[in-house]
Design a protein around this motif. Structure first.
Motif, short mmCIF file in Angstrom:
data_model
loop_
_atom_site.label_atom_id
_atom_site.label_comp_id
_atom_site.label_asym_id
_atom_site.label_seq_id
_atom_site.Cartn_x
_atom_site.Cartn_y
_atom_site.Cartn_z
N ASN A 30 -30.23 -44.96 -13.24
CA ASN A 30 -30.62 -44.61 -14.61
C ASN A 30 -29.52 -43.77 -15.26
O ASN A 30 -29.64 -42.56 -15.40
N PHE A 31 -28.41 -44.42 -15.63
CA PHE A 31 -27.31 -43.72 -16.28
C PHE A 31 -26.46 -44.73 -17.06
O PHE A 31 -26.62 -45.94 -16.90
N TYR A 32 -25.60 -44.22 -17.89
CA TYR A 32 -24.70 -45.06 -18.68
C TYR A 32 -23.27 -44.74 -18.28
O TYR A 32 -22.96 -43.62 -17.89
N ILE A 33 -22.38 -45.73 -18.39
CA ILE A 33 -20.98 -45.51 -18.07
C ILE A 33 -20.16 -45.71 -19.34
O ILE A 33 -20.33 -46.70 -20.05
N ARG A 34 -19.32 -44.73 -19.64
CA ARG A 34 -18.43 -44.82 -20.80
C ARG A 34 -17.00 -44.61 -20.32
O ARG A 34 -16.75 -43.88 -19.36
N LYS A 35 -16.06 -45.21 -21.02
CA LYS A 35 -14.66 -45.03 -20.69
C LYS A 35 -14.06 -44.06 -21.71
O LYS A 35 -14.23 -44.23 -22.91
N THR A 36 -13.35 -43.04 -21.22
CA THR A 36 -12.74 -42.06 -22.12
C THR A 36 -11.43 -42.62 -22.66
O THR A 36 -10.93 -43.64 -22.19
N LEU A 37 -10.87 -41.92 -23.62
CA LEU A 37 -9.61 -42.36 -24.21
C LEU A 37 -8.48 -42.37 -23.19
O LEU A 37 -7.55 -43.17 -23.27
N LYS A 38 -8.54 -41.45 -22.22
CA LYS A 38 -7.51 -41.38 -21.18
C LYS A 38 -7.69 -42.46 -20.12
O LYS A 38 -6.86 -42.60 -19.24
N GLY A 39 -8.79 -43.21 -20.18
CA GLY A 39 -9.02 -44.28 -19.22
C GLY A 39 -9.91 -43.88 -18.06
O GLY A 39 -10.15 -44.66 -17.15
N ASN A 40 -10.41 -42.64 -18.07
CA ASN A 40 -11.33 -42.20 -17.02
C ASN A 40 -12.73 -42.69 -17.32
O ASN A 40 -13.09 -42.93 -18.47
N LEU A 41 -13.54 -42.81 -16.29
CA LEU A 41 -14.93 -43.20 -16.48
C LEU A 41 -15.79 -41.95 -16.55
O LEU A 41 -15.57 -40.99 -15.83
N LYS A 42 -16.76 -41.97 -17.42
CA LYS A 42 -17.65 -40.82 -17.60
C LYS A 42 -19.08 -41.32 -17.45
O LYS A 42 -19.44 -42.36 -18.00
N ILE A 43 -19.87 -40.59 -16.68
CA ILE A 43 -21.28 -40.96 -16.50
C ILE A 43 -22.13 -40.12 -17.44
O ILE A 43 -21.97 -38.91 -17.50
N ILE A 44 -22.98 -40.79 -18.19
CA ILE A 44 -23.85 -40.11 -19.15
C ILE A 44 -25.28 -40.32 -18.70
O ILE A 44 -25.71 -41.45 -18.45
#
Length: 58
Positions: A30-44
């Motif tokens: 139960n989470f979302y994955i976003r890609k940051t501008l630097k190319g890292n993955l962020k879990i929301i």
């Protein structure tokens, strides 16, 4: 790979940085994955009622 499997991998790697609620959400997928501008993955994580600030009624 399912979101549940991905969540378990994240728990293994970042076990000391997560609280119990985050671990539970990761295990359930139960989470979302976003890609940051630097190319890292962020879990929301989805927000719950307790995450919102209380409105002050005057």
């Amino acid at each position: 790979m399912t979101k549940e499997e991905l969540g378990k991998m994240v728990i293994e790697k970042h076990i000391h940085d997560l609280d119990d609620r985050q671990k539970k959400l990761l295990r359930e997928g139960n989470f979302y994955i976003r890609k940051t501008l630097k190319g890292n993955l962020k879990i929301i994580f989805p927000l719950t009622k307790k995450d919102y600030p209380k409105k002050k009624t005057a």
